[in-house]
Design an enzyme around this catalytic site. Sequence first.
Site, short mmCIF file in Angstrom:
data_model
loop_
_atom_site.label_atom_id
_atom_site.label_comp_id
_atom_site.label_asym_id
_atom_site.label_seq_id
_atom_site.Cartn_x
_atom_site.Cartn_y
_atom_site.Cartn_z
N HIS A 163 3.53 20.59 -27.61
CA HIS A 163 3.02 19.35 -28.17
C HIS A 163 1.48 19.46 -28.17
O HIS A 163 0.91 20.13 -27.31
CB HIS A 163 3.48 18.22 -27.24
CG HIS A 163 3.20 16.84 -27.70
ND1 HIS A 163 1.98 16.23 -27.55
CD2 HIS A 163 4.01 15.90 -28.29
CE1 HIS A 163 2.05 14.99 -28.02
NE2 HIS A 163 3.27 14.77 -28.48
N LYS B 126 9.50 7.63 -21.80
CA LYS B 126 10.61 8.47 -22.26
C LYS B 126 11.73 8.50 -21.23
O LYS B 126 12.67 9.26 -21.32
CB LYS B 126 10.10 9.89 -22.55
CG LYS B 126 9.09 9.96 -23.70
CD LYS B 126 8.66 11.37 -23.96
CE LYS B 126 7.35 11.45 -24.75
NZ LYS B 126 7.50 11.16 -26.17
N CYS C 56 3.59 15.98 -33.59
CA CYS C 56 2.46 16.47 -32.77
C CYS C 56 2.62 17.93 -32.43
O CYS C 56 2.25 18.36 -31.32
CB CYS C 56 2.28 15.63 -31.50
SG CYS C 56 1.88 13.92 -31.84
N GLN D 208 10.04 15.72 -22.03
CA GLN D 208 11.33 15.66 -22.73
C GLN D 208 12.50 16.09 -21.86
O GLN D 208 13.62 16.24 -22.35
CB GLN D 208 11.29 16.54 -23.99
CG GLN D 208 10.32 16.05 -25.04
CD GLN D 208 10.75 14.74 -25.68
OE1 GLN D 208 11.91 14.32 -25.60
NE2 GLN D 208 9.82 14.07 -26.33
N1 PMP Z 1 4.74 16.52 -24.34
C1 PMP Z 1 5.90 16.37 -24.96
C2 PMP Z 1 6.89 17.50 -24.93
C3 PMP Z 1 6.18 15.17 -25.61
O1 PMP Z 1 7.34 15.01 -26.23
C4 PMP Z 1 5.23 14.13 -25.59
C5 PMP Z 1 5.48 12.81 -26.30
N2 PMP Z 1 5.98 12.96 -27.60
C6 PMP Z 1 4.03 14.34 -24.93
C7 PMP Z 1 3.82 15.54 -24.31
C8 PMP Z 1 2.97 13.28 -24.87
O2 PMP Z 1 3.43 12.21 -24.14
P1 PMP Z 1 2.61 10.83 -24.08
O3 PMP Z 1 2.35 10.45 -25.52
O4 PMP Z 1 3.52 9.90 -23.40
O5 PMP Z 1 1.36 11.09 -23.34
#
Ligand code: PMP
Length: 422
Positions: free
Chosen positions: A124, A227, A367, A204
């Site tokens: 990400h 999550k 992302c 995740q």
């Molecule tokens: N890492 C992963 C694998 C994610 O899925 C996400 C959220 N989509 C994030 C990091 C970032 O998380 P947050 O937006 O809650 O900081």
Amino acid sequence: RPALDVEAIRAQFPILTTPTDDQPLIYLDSAASTQQPECVIDAVADYHRGHHANIHRGAYRLSRTATRMYEAARERVARFLNAADPVECLFTRGTTESINLVAATWGRANLQPGDEILISTLEHHSNIVPWQMVAATTGACLRVIPIDDAGDLDLDAYRRLLSPRTRLVAVNQVSNALGTINPVGEITAEAHAVGALVLIDGAQWVAHGPTDVQALDADFYVFSGHKLYGPTGIGVLYGKRRLLESMPPYQGGGDMIERVTFEHTTYAGLPNRFEAGTPHISGAVGLAAAIDWVESIGLEAIGAHEQALLHQATGRLAQIPGLTIKGTARHKSGVVSWVMNDPPIATLDIGTALDLRGICIRTGHHCCQPLMDRLDVTSTARASFGVYNRPDEVEALAEALSEIRASASRQRHASGASQVTL
Ligand code: PMP
């Protein structure tokens, strides 16, 4: 293994039982954010109604109670992760802030020109950009573990990339875009063998199976509350005590100090040193309630339920002509990503057409732009499952996609256009 009572679980989610539209909500976007059960909503509301005060140093009972609730939440997180000591669990705004904290403090204090940070193609942006930023200020360089066409990490390539120059390996346990489950225990052991530290992005994973940071031997482990059936704006950075103790502070301010004069400041010990300012107290309380809730159901049972939905979805979507599933790793969590190429339908159009049927999915690059580049797409459509999803919802998704494809085909034949707008 007893199956989950999905109806009893769904009944605990107000958003699923009180539809705001005239059609039921089919929520297939839990990888972005899970919904919150009544007990989490209540825990946060009860805190605000009866216990709210700023924590630490309050001379009155209400503040002491709030402090106790906040610190009890930290202890709950520590038990959830099997951390050796609650002070190893820091509250942050979420996964993104947790990674930025490590990059900004450990990274800036320890990285030098020639050092290498190893990430993977599956990351990400929040596990890419903070490392690029710290690489730019320290002269360290970023190396990337490649993937194969199924979306699995190339572990041979990983072993070849590891060297005494590797200072940190930062990988996710599960890919948000493809669902690949990575062998983080093995990855960690091999990194340790060359003297590198490991940060695991568990964003995740934590809602889909049990986590044991000591068994993984993770140096840092990060996740977000939203999550895990908890509130937004709260997350966790787990770090081994001796590492956290050796790191310079992140933000300066109230609560993170021991003694301040205009000439010199000494810093507080763990965990306060890394929690400057008034934290998200109700978020921590809500996260603890969410952890109690998922553990009362059982993470093994939740994971097994989602695997069944994944299996069903993969089978049904594979039957739809012109649809290609992206990410076919052997070990996957409840995430299905796809594109529709025959006829070509933009992923945003897929998402919009599904929304008209009350089905919530996510479209875009998730992302993960470098991963999209590797897969030779600009975006995918993604459905992801949570504890409350049912087989009939997967069926509704597949039916809707078949209809969308049929209508796109008709339109293409009628107009002769190469790209169909739904
Ligand atoms: N890492 C992963 C694998 C994610 O899925 C996400 C959220 N989509 C994030 C990091 C970032 O998380 P947050 O937006 O809650 O900081």
